[in-house]
Design a protein around this motif. Structure first.
Motif, PDB file in Angstrom:
ATOM      1  N   PHE A 164      -2.682   1.079  -9.835  1.00 14.76           N
ATOM      2  CA  PHE A 164      -4.090   2.100  -8.581  1.00 14.76           C
ATOM      3  C   PHE A 164      -3.920   3.393  -8.624  1.00 14.76           C
ATOM      4  CE2 PHE A 164      -4.259  -2.342  -8.522  1.00 14.76           C
ATOM      5  CZ  PHE A 164      -4.824  -2.222  -9.123  1.00 14.76           C
ATOM      6  N   ASP A 165      -4.698   4.713  -9.022  1.00 15.16           N
ATOM      7  CA  ASP A 165      -4.530   5.987  -8.796  1.00 15.16           C
ATOM      8  C   ASP A 165      -4.172   6.336  -6.780  1.00 15.16           C
ATOM      9  OD1 ASP A 165      -7.142   6.143  -7.698  1.00 15.16           O
ATOM     10  OD2 ASP A 165      -8.305   6.660  -9.859  1.00 15.16           O
ATOM     11  N   VAL A 166      -3.838   6.903  -7.219  1.00 19.96           N
ATOM     12  CA  VAL A 166      -4.052   7.917  -5.240  1.00 19.96           C
ATOM     13  C   VAL A 166      -5.110   7.044  -4.163  1.00 19.96           C
ATOM     14  CG1 VAL A 166      -3.083   9.511  -3.755  1.00 19.96           C
ATOM     15  CG2 VAL A 166      -2.331   9.564  -5.840  1.00 19.96           C
ATOM     16  N   GLN A 167      -6.667   8.027  -4.991  1.00 22.40           N
ATOM     17  CA  GLN A 167      -7.767   7.966  -3.976  1.00 22.40           C
ATOM     18  C   GLN A 167      -7.499   6.255  -3.750  1.00 22.40           C
ATOM     19  OE1 GLN A 167      -8.258  10.430  -2.867  1.00 22.40           O
ATOM     20  NE2 GLN A 167      -6.797  11.549  -3.815  1.00 22.40           N
ATOM     21  N   TYR A 168      -7.973   5.628  -5.202  1.00 16.55           N
ATOM     22  CA  TYR A 168      -7.958   4.063  -4.906  1.00 16.55           C
ATOM     23  C   TYR A 168      -7.103   3.256  -3.409  1.00 16.55           C
ATOM     24  CZ  TYR A 168      -8.563  -0.361  -6.043  1.00 16.55           C
ATOM     25  OH  TYR A 168      -8.733  -1.966  -5.413  1.00 16.55           O
ATOM     26  N   ILE A 169      -5.284   3.779  -3.226  1.00 16.21           N
ATOM     27  CA  ILE A 169      -5.115   3.237  -2.781  1.00 16.21           C
ATOM     28  C   ILE A 169      -4.818   3.893  -1.533  1.00 16.21           C
ATOM     29  CG2 ILE A 169      -2.507   2.791  -2.296  1.00 16.21           C
ATOM     30  CD1 ILE A 169      -1.568   3.180  -4.777  1.00 16.21           C
ATOM     31  N   ILE A 170      -5.571   4.858  -1.099  1.00 14.14           N
ATOM     32  CA  ILE A 170      -5.686   5.604   0.276  1.00 14.14           C
ATOM     33  C   ILE A 170      -7.342   4.471   0.727  1.00 14.14           C
ATOM     34  CG2 ILE A 170      -6.899   7.456   1.481  1.00 14.14           C
ATOM     35  CD1 ILE A 170      -5.130   8.959  -0.683  1.00 14.14           C
ATOM     36  N   LEU A 224       0.658  -1.653   0.222  1.00 14.24           N
ATOM     37  CA  LEU A 224       0.194   0.466  -0.006  1.00 14.24           C
ATOM     38  C   LEU A 224       0.524   1.335  -0.039  1.00 14.24           C
ATOM     39  CD1 LEU A 224      -3.241  -1.519   2.370  1.00 14.24           C
ATOM     40  CD2 LEU A 224      -2.561  -0.874  -0.228  1.00 14.24           C
ATOM     41  N   PRO A 225       1.695   1.941   1.001  1.00 13.35           N
ATOM     42  CA  PRO A 225       2.228   2.973   1.224  1.00 13.35           C
ATOM     43  C   PRO A 225       3.501   2.836   0.355  1.00 13.35           C
ATOM     44  CG  PRO A 225       2.638   1.657   3.412  1.00 13.35           C
ATOM     45  CD  PRO A 225       1.600   0.973   2.434  1.00 13.35           C
ATOM     46  N   ALA A 226       3.586   1.899  -0.431  1.00 15.32           N
ATOM     47  CA  ALA A 226       5.143   2.200  -1.085  1.00 15.32           C
ATOM     48  C   ALA A 226       4.821   2.307  -2.549  1.00 15.32           C
ATOM     49  CB  ALA A 226       6.068   0.711  -1.107  1.00 15.32           C
ATOM     50  N   PRO A 227       3.430   1.665  -3.502  1.00 15.87           N
ATOM     51  CA  PRO A 227       2.857   1.513  -4.494  1.00 15.87           C
ATOM     52  C   PRO A 227       2.708   3.275  -4.766  1.00 15.87           C
ATOM     53  CG  PRO A 227       2.132  -0.184  -3.511  1.00 15.87           C
ATOM     54  CD  PRO A 227       3.546  -0.009  -2.488  1.00 15.87           C
ATOM     55  N   ARG A 228       1.880   3.466  -2.876  1.00 17.93           N
ATOM     56  CA  ARG A 228       1.472   4.593  -3.388  1.00 17.93           C
ATOM     57  C   ARG A 228       1.762   5.999  -3.724  1.00 17.93           C
ATOM     58  NH1 ARG A 228      -2.087   6.832   2.006  1.00 17.93           N
ATOM     59  NH2 ARG A 228       0.260   7.118   2.798  1.00 17.93           N
ATOM     60  N   THR A 229       3.678   5.501  -3.158  1.00 14.65           N
ATOM     61  CA  THR A 229       4.465   6.136  -3.618  1.00 14.65           C
ATOM     62  C   THR A 229       4.988   7.110  -5.013  1.00 14.65           C
ATOM     63  OG1 THR A 229       6.215   5.216  -3.523  1.00 14.65           O
ATOM     64  CG2 THR A 229       5.606   6.487  -1.428  1.00 14.65           C
ATOM     65  N   ALA A 230       4.742   5.987  -5.146  1.00 15.45           N
ATOM     66  CA  ALA A 230       5.427   5.835  -6.976  1.00 15.45           C
ATOM     67  C   ALA A 230       3.351   6.624  -7.974  1.00 15.45           C
ATOM     68  CB  ALA A 230       4.686   4.197  -7.972  1.00 15.45           C
ATOM     69  N   SER A 231       2.308   6.292  -7.427  1.00 10.96           N
ATOM     70  CA  SER A 231       1.270   6.559  -8.497  1.00 10.96           C
ATOM     71  C   SER A 231       1.209   8.197  -7.627  1.00 10.96           C
ATOM     72  CB  SER A 231       0.249   6.194  -7.547  1.00 10.96           C
ATOM     73  OG  SER A 231      -0.258   4.252  -7.207  1.00 10.96           O
ATOM     74  N   VAL A 232       2.066   8.561  -6.786  1.00 12.93           N
ATOM     75  CA  VAL A 232       1.481  10.050  -6.647  1.00 12.93           C
ATOM     76  C   VAL A 232       3.026  11.262  -6.708  1.00 12.93           C
ATOM     77  CG1 VAL A 232       2.077  11.637  -5.114  1.00 12.93           C
ATOM     78  CG2 VAL A 232       0.461   9.946  -4.027  1.00 12.93           C
ATOM     79  N   THR A 233       4.194   9.724  -7.513  1.00 13.66           N
ATOM     80  CA  THR A 233       4.661  10.408  -8.114  1.00 13.66           C
ATOM     81  C   THR A 233       4.685  10.928  -9.681  1.00 13.66           C
ATOM     82  OG1 THR A 233       6.462   9.773  -6.956  1.00 13.66           O
ATOM     83  CG2 THR A 233       7.291  10.073  -8.942  1.00 13.66           C
TER      84      THR A 233
END
Length: 425
Positions: free
Chosen positions: A324-330, A93-102
């Motif tokens: 996946f986009d940021v909102q989905y991962i959150i 979750l948080p690791a992939p979220r960093t890629a999505s936000v980037t």
């Protein structure tokens, strides 16, 4: 002071591993919604996103072991299961979220490339850094963090001194609680367990100091990193508050951050923001992948092969989930956080307080009760609405904090029996 220079470098490295995607995009929206109540929101956010992670680092300084040592008074099997769950959550979750936000904030506005390509390049670089784990603290502390701080302070400083419209009324009804729960989304209490482990391993690899010297280094570094985090969070929450009449009420987290960057830095704001996002996210991903690989390496008898394979698999998972986009991962993260966060918080607190009040029976009783009440919040977060009546009957239940009072009462009762040496039933 023997570790004076190392303390500064280590605190910078800690800051960079903590300060990732959530830390960057969550505070401005909190301030945006809080308006004049931004100080109260900052208080709640600071408890869950600064104080608890700081206590986690202090606990690491005291234990100087692995994540499994946090629960050694419960059971080695519990420690193993808990460790596996925490690291799986972090790499999923948080690791992939960093890629999505980037991708959404640093790449997509400038380059017409797919999120897959961004994730592949991003996690390839993370993997390379993880392979050079003996140099991770120096790379983060001496080079990347100063640049991150410079950009952050520039945005906040300009927002503070420039004229701005009058704040509109807050839309948050319970600012302290809202800030507290939003701080969950940073993953920082869980991150303290993970990056604290990275820190301990790095120090054991690079220093031959005594237990007390290492404890002092880790504790002082944690305090400095915590102060820096609090200042940046407060600055960004305030920045969001002063601009809360300048953007649409339904602005997304990423759109708001991008708009604030343009307001403060002008046309070059997006370029600076892109660099900031990429660096902040990248350093956090390095900490997560390296920590996960360290954990598996320890389970596999200090096998370097296990370390490399884990870093590789974690990076591959990051590529997949990063689509996946940021909102989905959150959104996906919420149920996991409701289940894991209370236990994590209690393990941190129990490992910081004096041993006299943290016996084995206290650990076991408090954690079991926390898990039971966390299952209620977990069930509701995945859509089991029948549990809502029960949640409303529990103090603080509707705020997602139904586990707090039962855990505290269990702590008191368990200590009563433990200190009187009366067998508990």
């Amino acid at each position: 002071m023997i570790f004076k220079k190392e303390t500064l470098v280590t605190s910078f490295a800690l800051f960079s591993m903590f300060f990732g995607a959530g830390n960057l995009i969550l505070p401005p929206l909190l301030g945006f919604q809080a308006g004049n109540d931004w100080i109260l929101v900052t208080l709640g956010f600071g408890i869950s996103a600064v104080l608890l992670p700081l206590l986690g680092i202090i606990a690491h300084a005291r234990l100087q072991g692995t994540l499994m040592d946090f629960s050694k008074k419960i059971s080695p099997y519990f420690g193993l299961i808990y460790g596996i769950v925490v690291y799986l959550i972090c790499i999923a979750l948080p690791a992939p979220r960093t890629a999505s936000v980037t991708h959404e904030m640093a790449i997509q506005p400038f380059f017409d490339v797919s999120s897959l390509l961004t994730s592949v390049i991003y996690f390839s670089l993370v993997f390379v850094f993880a392979l050079n784990r003996s140099k991770v603290l120096d790379l983060l502390g001496q080079f990347l963090t100063p640049l991150i701080l410079l950009i952050l302070l520039t945005i906040i400083g300009i927002a503070i001194v420039q004229p701005h419209p009058e704040m509109i009324s807050p839309v948050i009804k319970t600012p302290v609680v809202t800030g507290l729960l939003e701080g969950y989304q940073t993953f920082d209490a869980v991150a303290a367990m993970v990056v604290g482990g990275v820190l301990i391993v790095s120090i054991h690899m690079n220093h031959q100091g005594t237990y007390h010297e290492k404890k002092k280094l880790v504790t002082q570094s944690g305090i400095l990193a915590g102060i820096a985090l609090l200042l940046i969070y407060a600055g960004f929450i305030y920045t969001g508050a002063v601009f809360n009449s300048s953007f649409p009420e339904n602005s997304s987290r990423t759109a708001l951050l991008a708009g604030i960057s343009t307001e403060t830095l002008g046309s070059i704001g997006n370029a600076f923001l892109s660099v900031l996002v990429a660096l902040a996210c990248f350093t956090t991903a390095i900490g997560i992948v390296t920590g996960t690989a360290d954990f598996v390496k320890g389970l596999a008898g200090n096998s370097q092969t296990a370390y490399v394979l884990t870093a590789l698999l974690s990076s591959l998972l990051g590529v997949i989930m990063g689509q996946f986009d940021v909102q989905y991962i959150i959104a996906v993260a919420v149920p996991a956080l409701m289940l894991v966060y209370p236990v994590t918080i209690l393990l941190i607190v129990l490992n910081v307080i004096p041993n006299k009040f943290a016996s084995s029976i206290v650990f076991k009783s408090v954690v079991v009760v926390a898990i039971l009440f966390s299952l209620l919040d977990f069930g509701l977060s995945i859509g089991i609405q029948q549990l809502q009546v029960l949640q409303e009957a529990i103090p603080f239940g509707v705020s997602g904090l139904g586990w707090v009072l039962p855990s505290f009462l269990t702590f008191v009762v368990a200590n009563y029996f433990a200190l009187r040496k009366v067998p508990s039933v």
